[in-house]
Design an enzyme around this catalytic site. Sequence first.
Site, PDB file in Angstrom:
ATOM      1  N   ARG A 199     -14.573  13.110  14.308  1.00  0.00           N
ATOM      2  CA  ARG A 199     -15.212  11.839  13.998  1.00  0.00           C
ATOM      3  C   ARG A 199     -15.745  11.102  15.216  1.00  0.00           C
ATOM      4  NH1 ARG A 199     -10.819   9.570   9.565  1.00  0.00           N
ATOM      5  NH2 ARG A 199     -11.508  10.972   7.916  1.00  0.00           N
ATOM      6  N   ARG A 226      -7.308   9.499  14.988  1.00  0.00           N
ATOM      7  CA  ARG A 226      -6.624  10.047  13.824  1.00  0.00           C
ATOM      8  C   ARG A 226      -7.453  11.154  13.199  1.00  0.00           C
ATOM      9  NH1 ARG A 226      -6.976   9.388   8.598  1.00  0.00           N
ATOM     10  NH2 ARG A 226      -8.376   7.609   8.669  1.00  0.00           N
ATOM     11  N   SER A 286     -17.562  10.151   2.075  1.00  0.00           N
ATOM     12  CA  SER A 286     -16.540  11.090   2.548  1.00  0.00           C
ATOM     13  C   SER A 286     -17.082  12.039   3.600  1.00  0.00           C
ATOM     14  CB  SER A 286     -15.989  11.908   1.385  1.00  0.00           C
ATOM     15  OG  SER A 286     -15.202  12.951   1.894  1.00  0.00           O
ATOM     16  N   GLU A 309      -0.398   2.002   8.789  1.00  0.00           N
ATOM     17  CA  GLU A 309      -1.444   1.704   9.770  1.00  0.00           C
ATOM     18  C   GLU A 309      -1.062   0.514  10.654  1.00  0.00           C
ATOM     19  OE1 GLU A 309      -5.316   1.180   7.970  1.00  0.00           O
ATOM     20  OE2 GLU A 309      -6.301   0.857   9.896  1.00  0.00           O
ATOM     21  N   HIS A 366     -13.352   2.195  10.804  1.00  0.00           N
ATOM     22  CA  HIS A 366     -12.730   2.777   9.633  1.00  0.00           C
ATOM     23  C   HIS A 366     -11.213   2.660   9.668  1.00  0.00           C
ATOM     24  CE1 HIS A 366     -11.876   5.583   6.517  1.00  0.00           C
ATOM     25  NE2 HIS A 366     -11.369   6.475   7.320  1.00  0.00           N
ATOM     26  N   GLY A 391       0.840  -1.198   0.000  1.00  0.00           N
ATOM     27  CA  GLY A 391       0.000   0.000   0.000  1.00  0.00           C
ATOM     28  C   GLY A 391       0.873   1.245   0.000  1.00  0.00           C
ATOM     29  N   LEU A 392       0.337   2.321   0.541  1.00  0.00           N
ATOM     30  CA  LEU A 392       1.118   3.560   0.522  1.00  0.00           C
ATOM     31  C   LEU A 392       2.439   3.376   1.241  1.00  0.00           C
ATOM     32  CD1 LEU A 392      -1.563   6.314   1.085  1.00  0.00           C
ATOM     33  CD2 LEU A 392      -0.347   5.739  -0.992  1.00  0.00           C
ATOM     34  N   ALA A 393       2.411   2.760   2.413  1.00  0.00           N
ATOM     35  CA  ALA A 393       3.648   2.618   3.178  1.00  0.00           C
ATOM     36  C   ALA A 393       4.562   1.576   2.536  1.00  0.00           C
ATOM     37  CB  ALA A 393       3.327   2.247   4.615  1.00  0.00           C
ATOM     38  N   HIS A 438     -15.889   5.868  11.865  1.00  0.00           N
ATOM     39  CA  HIS A 438     -16.169   6.963  10.950  1.00  0.00           C
ATOM     40  C   HIS A 438     -17.666   7.231  10.963  1.00  0.00           C
ATOM     41  CE1 HIS A 438     -16.255   9.405   7.380  1.00  0.00           C
ATOM     42  NE2 HIS A 438     -14.937   9.413   7.370  1.00  0.00           N
TER      43      HIS A 438
END
Lengths: 257, 637, 229
Positions: free
Chosen positions: B330, B435, B284, B425, B401, B42-44, B266
């Site tokens: 949230r 977060r 969103s 995460e 979430h 993923g992103l990381a 969320h």
Amino acid sequence: MKLTLHVWRQKNAQDRGRMFRYEVPGVNEHMSFLEMLDVLNERLIEKGEDPIAFDHDCREGICGMCGMMINGKAHGGFKGTTVCQLHMRHFKDGDELYLEPWRAAAFPVIKDLAVNRSSFDRIIAAGGFISVPTGSAPDGNAIPVRKLDADLAMDAAACIGCGACVAACPNSAAALFVGAKISHLAHLPQGQPERDRRALAMIRQMNREGFANCSNIGECEAACPKEIKLEVIAQSNADYIKAAFTERPETAIGGAG
Amino acid sequence: MELTSNAPAGPIEKSWETHKFGLKLVNPANKRKHKIIVVGSGLAGGAAAASLGELGYNVHCFCFQDSPRRAHSIAAQGGINAAKNYHNDGDSVYRLFYDTVKGGDFRSREANVYRLAQVSVNIIDQCVAQGVPFAREYGGLLDNRSFGGAQVSRTFYARGQTGQQLLLGAYQALERQIGLGAVKMYPRTEMLDVIVSDGKARGIVTRSLTDGKVDVHFGDAVVLATGGYGNVYYLSTNAKGCNATAIWRAYKRGALLANPCYTQIHPTCIPVAGDYQSKLTLMSESLRNDGRIWVPQQPGDKRNPASIPEGERDYYLERRYPSFGNLVPRDIASRAAKAECDAGHGVGPTGLGVYLDFSDAIKRLGKHKIAERYGNLFEMYDRITGENPYEVPMRIYPAIHYTMGGLWVDYNLMSTIPGLFVLGEANFSDHGANRLGASALMQGLADGYFIIPYTIGNYLANTKSETYSEDAPAAKDAVANVTAITQKLLNANGKRTVDSYHRELGKIVWEYCGMARNAAGLKKAIGMIDELREDFWKNVRVLGANEEFNQSLEKAGRVADFFELGELMCLDALNRNESCGGHFREEYQTPEGEALRDDANFSYVAAWGFQGQGRPPSLTKEPLAFNYVKPSQRSYK
Amino acid sequence: MSATANLPLDELRFWETSVGKKAVMAVTGVLLFGFVIAHLLGNLQIFESPEKINHYAETLRSVPVLLWGARITLLISVCLHIWASFALWRLQRAARPIPYVKKSNTHSTYASRTMMWSGPIVLAFVIYHLLHFTFGVVHPGGPFDKHNVYNNVVYGFQFWPVSLFYIVAMIMLCYHLYHGLWSMFQTLGFSHPVYTPWLQRLAKVAAILIAAGNISIPVAVLAGFIKPV
């Protein structure tokens, strides 16, 4: 509602495979299509039968992992909808549905409805990127980008790599997928230095993977869950043709300094 | 065991710079000799694998999906924060740092958060250069919006698909390295154990999801970037495949797991429609900018929303939080929705939902403007529910979430097992107990692009490289462990499907360790989970064999780990006798029903250690010091 | 060695890729389209007078360089067009070895999906047409006189099966041109949200006009508007 499914069952890549018929009673109209298959699979497991394998992950239409043909239409053929976001209210009691995997030599079946789409990754690896080593980037605002170009780039970049374009294309062409990436990066100033190389490399790789040609039929555009336009194919054709005719041997001479 | 964060002393503004200079470097000629295993793309993980490959390391990257581009980072909609201050509205690295520490309810490590805010600006530059099509203004410069209640415009976005575009940027960088031969990619491969030898992480054991082949991969360092554990709840906004197996098996090999009870709910998800529901879809948070949240004043009012007159509606967020209104953070918005539904005001067929109404905004701005802002979200809502939100109010309900907890890491992102690094995460790091919106993407990319490339070099430069054979006892032990679990699952040959267990587990954890928790409920949940887990191992039915594409087997292994992790979550929640961020203990609240922190006793990271099956885990505390942002009661009134 | 050095692009020459082959088809298609227009304009002179068209035929033959230049260009174009389409057809066959049990093509035009049918039919027609009117070897219905194009046409079309074949072939040509004409722009890289729909409409009109123009001749002969002299 009650549905009759005809599902392609194939144990593994070597197996010949064939269609099997399943009756699915008690389908709720609020279920998603994949939830309907989940329910069928639960019942199959309880009966001791092998559940139907299908790829899926995010179930919100963005990861691109799911996808199958439903009655000959990729993702079921509803505008802008992946099969995970397709809900059963679009079907009615007594419907007969044919579920088949994406069919293409470049997408070999792994099992049942799951196929191997690594060919897409190899096309990206061939040139679908901008070479920018981590840490070497200028300030994000150093190069202004015309809003229209940023928007067009985003339109093309919305591709989720699901393979519906290939599946829907009567030729099994990957032109929409390849065109989307070429068009995305061609619209941005950051993409210019490698623009020619990218078009050449990606299209050559596309051919090596065994995808056939685009004949401007438009089935891909209709099947694309992200509604990517045929225009991206024209863009990639233009880039490729220009690059192919202006290509010249690299002049760099090797050796230590 | 003493936990040292390795965060440098001295002024926080300089700490990362000073620390970086103190890190040892690996000779360029030697980098190729170091093999690094990256699990997750993923992103990381994707950013780390690409960056490490660029540096010249021999990188092997693993993901369970069919392509690294599928990782669930792709689903993030809103945006990514960066302290660029492009809008001249008073943003700064310090303000982003301050907001993140405060937003995390003072349960994060200050030095880590400061570094995150610092590198946030580099992330945007990097992504722009990669061709991420961020939204632009007509002048050609980057557009920003304010997000998740932030007072400044620091969120960069690419339509409603920011996560997708950032991930594709990292994916393309990764594919480039794959094409160059610097990274070897293993898609459809799941990590099932960590090989720990002489106290160091030396490799992993994987199972190929296509043919079941179990393989040993040795490496000089192992990087886990395998995401969060929200799927313990069964229904969450996570992808179906998201799992905690990698971090859980690392935990069982000795890595400490920190703050598992910090889970984020969320507030704006599409409510559950029925028992068959397989996942929840997030809408969103930006919708709360224009939508008004309300419930009928009369409990059990089943009238059509349009026919409920204004005077009989309760806009409860606007009533309770006049200054932030519908834009409260949230956790607060989620708990308020739950409170309304618990009191019988919930709407929709299940009574678990509240209205998010755009009729005022449509009247004020016109349908066209609303369509321009939220068209894609409205379409998605319509696609899923069959209702048109331009005409009837949306129904929303909170859902799991994100998980702030994860494997404990020091300032170098290394876990308590030397050589085992944890990013994104999957680690517990920067978000404390809650977060903020648009910070997950920032953290994943910060870890992958700008932190691990420095810190892993230091570890490798200080560690002797060793060669192993598959006969090494640690490897044989790990393989035996993996094979035993698989066989046990296949041999149970019981009656119930894996999903039915997972669903039941999810209900328990959601009920007792979800939005609101209390000691009695948590104790009860631990007992219920224990019982269900025992039944699972006896009575689960996994058909087929190991040596094939077997999706039930994949799921079964993951669910087995969720049982144990779910129990640890309850234990952690039970231990933390305070309310903070996403962790709300009903016993600890202010008279107005707000979270009541106990800084005197709980200003620490709770890091749990595995002590053997059936034995209670150990608790190690890392005290938190707040030298810059002084803890205060969050107030959004 | 730095891992950031780029790999060299390997060799696959322009026409070896599918995009290259399609470009070959598009460019040869343009030439053939130009020929079809010119051919139609020439033929329509039959409605003016027998002398006019016979004179036109005579003029063409009087400049052998032009005539043969055109013929060779056309022959090469046809060969390349066919070669490319055949190569692509084989590629398409190989790209989907296992067909769908059910496949629904709903968003594409009939013309676009039948290029591989309309093409060979048009080719068969062209071959017959050459044997019929250029070489006069298969000319049922009447005598063939190299210098009297007018009579050849009229006698030729008075034999109704030939006329019918011509009409069918022209309908195929219409389909082929409709898709080929706008698709050529797409293949060569031009696409625009505003102009492409107009190009498609234009292609449709042009294809219909060309077919109608060609069909008008056998119809006029069969209806007795044009008689032998």
